[in-house]
Every structure is written in C-alpha cells, then in structure tokens.
Design an enzyme around this catalytic site. Sequence first.
Site, mmCIF file in Angstrom:
data_model
loop_
_atom_site.group_PDB
_atom_site.id
_atom_site.type_symbol
_atom_site.label_atom_id
_atom_site.label_comp_id
_atom_site.label_asym_id
_atom_site.label_seq_id
_atom_site.Cartn_x
_atom_site.Cartn_y
_atom_site.Cartn_z
ATOM 1 N N ARG A 22 93.455 90.363 28.283
ATOM 2 C CA ARG A 22 92.847 90.939 29.490
ATOM 3 C C ARG A 22 93.790 90.871 30.694
ATOM 4 O O ARG A 22 93.803 91.744 31.552
ATOM 5 C CB ARG A 22 91.579 90.136 29.777
ATOM 6 C CG ARG A 22 90.956 90.303 31.149
ATOM 7 C CD ARG A 22 89.758 89.343 31.240
ATOM 8 N NE ARG A 22 89.243 89.190 32.589
ATOM 9 C CZ ARG A 22 88.228 89.895 33.095
ATOM 10 N NH1 ARG A 22 87.652 90.818 32.377
ATOM 11 N NH2 ARG A 22 87.800 89.671 34.308
ATOM 12 N N TYR A 72 76.022 88.908 38.955
ATOM 13 C CA TYR A 72 77.304 88.257 38.771
ATOM 14 C C TYR A 72 78.220 88.534 39.962
ATOM 15 O O TYR A 72 78.625 89.672 40.185
ATOM 16 C CB TYR A 72 77.942 88.780 37.480
ATOM 17 C CG TYR A 72 79.322 88.250 37.270
ATOM 18 C CD1 TYR A 72 79.513 86.934 36.866
ATOM 19 C CD2 TYR A 72 80.428 89.046 37.488
ATOM 20 C CE1 TYR A 72 80.779 86.442 36.683
ATOM 21 C CE2 TYR A 72 81.698 88.568 37.307
ATOM 22 C CZ TYR A 72 81.871 87.256 36.905
ATOM 23 O OH TYR A 72 83.122 86.762 36.729
ATOM 24 N N HIS A 128 87.177 100.448 34.703
ATOM 25 C CA HIS A 128 87.134 99.309 33.794
ATOM 26 C C HIS A 128 86.208 99.672 32.631
ATOM 27 O O HIS A 128 85.554 100.707 32.644
ATOM 28 C CB HIS A 128 86.530 98.089 34.504
ATOM 29 C CG HIS A 128 87.406 97.473 35.544
ATOM 30 N ND1 HIS A 128 87.923 96.209 35.420
ATOM 31 C CD2 HIS A 128 87.845 97.926 36.746
ATOM 32 C CE1 HIS A 128 88.643 95.910 36.486
ATOM 33 N NE2 HIS A 128 88.614 96.941 37.315
ATOM 34 N N SER A 129 86.106 98.762 31.666
ATOM 35 C CA SER A 129 85.045 98.854 30.673
ATOM 36 C C SER A 129 84.663 97.429 30.277
ATOM 37 O O SER A 129 85.499 96.535 30.396
ATOM 38 C CB SER A 129 85.493 99.657 29.453
ATOM 39 O OG SER A 129 86.321 98.892 28.581
ATOM 40 N N GLU A 170 82.479 100.610 35.411
ATOM 41 C CA GLU A 170 82.518 100.025 34.067
ATOM 42 C C GLU A 170 82.065 101.111 33.098
ATOM 43 O O GLU A 170 80.885 101.426 32.989
ATOM 44 C CB GLU A 170 81.581 98.811 33.984
ATOM 45 C CG GLU A 170 81.981 97.648 34.874
ATOM 46 C CD GLU A 170 83.012 96.716 34.217
ATOM 47 O OE1 GLU A 170 83.467 96.994 33.085
ATOM 48 O OE2 GLU A 170 83.353 95.698 34.862
ATOM 49 N N ALA A 227 93.813 94.701 30.607
ATOM 50 C CA ALA A 227 94.612 95.283 29.533
ATOM 51 C C ALA A 227 93.791 95.817 28.364
ATOM 52 O O ALA A 227 94.073 96.867 27.817
ATOM 53 C CB ALA A 227 95.603 94.230 29.037
ATOM 54 N N ARG A 228 92.761 95.075 27.971
ATOM 55 C CA ARG A 228 92.069 95.415 26.723
ATOM 56 C C ARG A 228 91.075 96.554 26.875
ATOM 57 O O ARG A 228 90.503 97.017 25.891
ATOM 58 C CB ARG A 228 91.343 94.181 26.210
ATOM 59 C CG ARG A 228 90.209 93.705 27.114
ATOM 60 C CD ARG A 228 89.765 92.326 26.704
ATOM 61 N NE ARG A 228 88.711 91.800 27.560
ATOM 62 C CZ ARG A 228 88.272 90.549 27.477
ATOM 63 N NH1 ARG A 228 88.794 89.721 26.590
ATOM 64 N NH2 ARG A 228 87.317 90.121 28.274
ATOM 65 N N GLU A 229 90.844 96.998 28.100
ATOM 66 C CA GLU A 229 89.798 97.995 28.342
ATOM 67 C C GLU A 229 90.371 99.386 28.099
ATOM 68 O O GLU A 229 90.635 100.163 29.015
ATOM 69 C CB GLU A 229 89.230 97.796 29.757
ATOM 70 C CG GLU A 229 88.586 96.407 29.889
ATOM 71 C CD GLU A 229 88.274 95.981 31.318
ATOM 72 O OE1 GLU A 229 88.499 96.776 32.249
ATOM 73 O OE2 GLU A 229 87.804 94.836 31.500
ATOM 74 N N ARG A 273 91.114 89.287 39.936
ATOM 75 C CA ARG A 273 90.674 88.134 40.743
ATOM 76 C C ARG A 273 91.795 87.719 41.704
ATOM 77 O O ARG A 273 91.694 86.690 42.345
ATOM 78 C CB ARG A 273 90.342 86.928 39.838
ATOM 79 C CG ARG A 273 89.236 87.160 38.832
ATOM 80 C CD ARG A 273 87.878 87.324 39.492
ATOM 81 N NE ARG A 273 86.814 87.450 38.491
ATOM 82 C CZ ARG A 273 86.505 88.571 37.860
ATOM 83 N NH1 ARG A 273 87.168 89.696 38.143
ATOM 84 N NH2 ARG A 273 85.532 88.594 36.969
HETATM 85 ZN ZN LIG Z 1 87.705 95.034 33.674
#
Ligand SMILES: [Zn+2]
Length: 414
Positions: free
Chosen positions: A232, A352, A300-301, A375, A179-181, A248
């Site tokens: 998020r 990661y 994404h970011s 990203e 959400a926040r990206e 996920r």
């Molecule tokens: Zn993301």
Amino acid sequence: MRFIIFALVCIGFVLTEEPFHYDGYKVYQIIPKTVDEAYYLRSLNEAPEFDFWAQPRALNATVTVMVSPGTQASFENDLLAKNMDFSVIIDDVESTVQDENFRQSRTRSVARGSVSFTYFMRYDEIVSYLYTIAEAYPNIVQLLVIGQSYEGRDIVGVRISGGSGTNRPEILVDAGIHAREWIAPPVALYIINQLVENTANGYLSQDVDWVIIPSLNPDGYEFTHTNTRLWRKTRTPNTSCYGVDPNRNFDYHWMLTGASDNQCSEIYAGPTPFSEKETQALKDYLSANEDRIKLYLTFHSYGNYLLYPWGYTSALPDNNDELYALGVKVNNAIRAVSGTNYIIGTSTNVLYAAAGGSDDYVKGVNGVDLAYCIELPGGGNTGFNPAATSIWPIVQETWEGVKAYHDYIKEKYV
Ligand SMILES: [Zn+2]
C-alpha cells in the site's frame, strides 16, 4: 567492493526485499451494528497485525480486514466475546494472490505507447502512453513531470487544455497514491483518453484545464507487480520496515488521528510530514497552482464512497451543503449507467477519521473549496483486484461522474 558487500549484508539483515508471502493470512468480514462495535474495529487499525481493506466507515457497512496468523485466535475470541458476527472470506490470502498473478500474466497485451483497459498496465507503459499522446496532440496536451519517486522514477502527468486564456479553472486529478488499489490508475487514464482522443469530448477542455497524474506512487505500484501484490505504502526504507502511507503524510493536522507512528503499520504517517518525495512532489505542484485549481479528485479503492473533507475531524466543512449536493449529482450520473451507488459524506456520517490525507491538505492549506477522495468499487477476491474484464465498466461509469464534476466547475467558474 568489500564495503559494498558489507553494506548489502547490513541492509539485507535489517530489511528484506524478498517477495512477501501471505501464507495463513485470513481475511474477515464484519458488519458493525453499533458505534461501540465500529470503534472497537477502529481501535485495531494502527496495529501492524491488522490490515484494513475496507475501513469501518458506517454502521451496517461491511468491514474487511486481513489478519496475520498469530493474531487470528485472539481476534476471533474478542469478536465472540463482544457477540459480533463475522465471517472468514479468504482462508489463505497467499493462494488468492498467486491465482491473481497467474491471471494477470495471461491477460497482458498492449502496443507500446497505447492505452489498454483490458489489463492493468505497468508504470513504464503508463508513462509511455502519456509521452505518446503529448507528442500526438501537442496543441492540447502538455507533459508534466512533477517530481521523482524515492527510487528515482519520474512522477508524470499531463495538462489538457483545449482553449486559450490564462485564468482558466483547473481540475486536478490523481490516482494510485495507494499502490495496491489497481483500479484507480485506469480510471485516470480513461479520463485522459476520453478528453484527448475522443473528439466528441473536446468541449470538456474548452473552458476548463485538466491536470491528471495517473500514478502518484510508482515505486509502490511497481512493487505490487513484482513482489508484494497487497503493498500500500511508498518504498522508502525505514529502520525496521519499508514505506510510509502517503495518504497520512500530508501536513494538515498530521498524526492527529487514524494514523500510526509504527513504521510497520499500513497507516504509518512517516517520521515527519512530507517525508516522502511523492507527497512533496504533489505539494510543490499544489502550491504553484493553487489559485487555478477549483476541484481536486483523488482516486482510491475500494468501497463506493464519495468522501470529502474533513478527514481529521467530525466537524463539517463550511461548504458542506455544496460538497454534498455535488456528490449527489455525481453519484446520480454514475448510477444511471449501471446502478453503481456511492455513499456520500465526511467523517461525520462515516465513522472513520484519518488525518494527513491529500484531500484535507488541498482544502485546508491550498484553499481549494472542492476536494473529493473517491473510493472506487472493489472486485475480485481481495477487493483490490477487480477482474481485468471489470476495468471497462468501472472506468466508463466513473467517467460519467467526472463529466458531472466538469459541468459544475464550468457553470460555477467560467
Ligand atoms: Zn487508498
């Protein structure tokens, strides 16, 4: 009525809907120099007290993490004991968020049904734009509603098809699953805008279909505007905390690594795979169209990474060479615009690992060879809030990369 009040009191007691305030939350930057240091940072990832804004993906690459007030002292002690350099880049996240809300509220202006790249559009404005272009360009744009969110919002996309024939390769693009990206939806909207409204780009949908879903997690996205800027996850209520990390929640090696079973974690994988209506909607779309989809891009970011499967393991995919080479082409096209550079790779050269992501699912289950998690660049004082004036340069340079993706798909499949 009495029952309703009782029910509301109960829900309110367990889960509060008040805007969350980040008073005293600090943001740290650490540059891991050894694998041990990177693994130490990774080990904190599942705890709700830590919210990683930029994951420990590579050595000597900056990690950014927001830490709750009660955990800061022990975290700093650990870093000092391990001799790790760190800096505090935001001393009080709340004041940063307030500052941003102020700026955002001042820069809003768009006529209904049109698109803007000078401020971050709300979900109803995004949907209204999609309906408007589907009506204005009925020969090439078809509106798609792939499902509904938990709170009942339509999850809307468009199919853009400028040619005929039934066996056309398809490029599937989504954005906004986190959400926040905020920079991700404008990138998807710019692709739509350029494909449909810029006649010079007609050739791009002549032989290839595009399906673009600009905001896959609309409840979360709206919540970042109305309540909690750094939200998020989805907005499904659980017993102790709201939301599931939708990236996920896909059913491919679900929960194997880099995901949490703690409801309050930012990377909570959900009670079961596909527990979320938003991920289910994409799953249904994918299984109905998997034969046509040749390329999947999920935006994404932030952090400037062109990532491709696998996310759940450090093993390389069969077509690693192809995925890497295409990533290089795309990066070259983006870099030629303004010098922006992406790191390209899988979890082998990025440290990661995380299971349950959409790109792994699309490749592993739907059998789509080419899948990328992009990203986008960060910006602003949190990384998630590039200034509204940065939307233009980011969407324009990314568009050059998207065209490079198209050229490859056309050459390979048409
Ligand atoms: Zn993301």
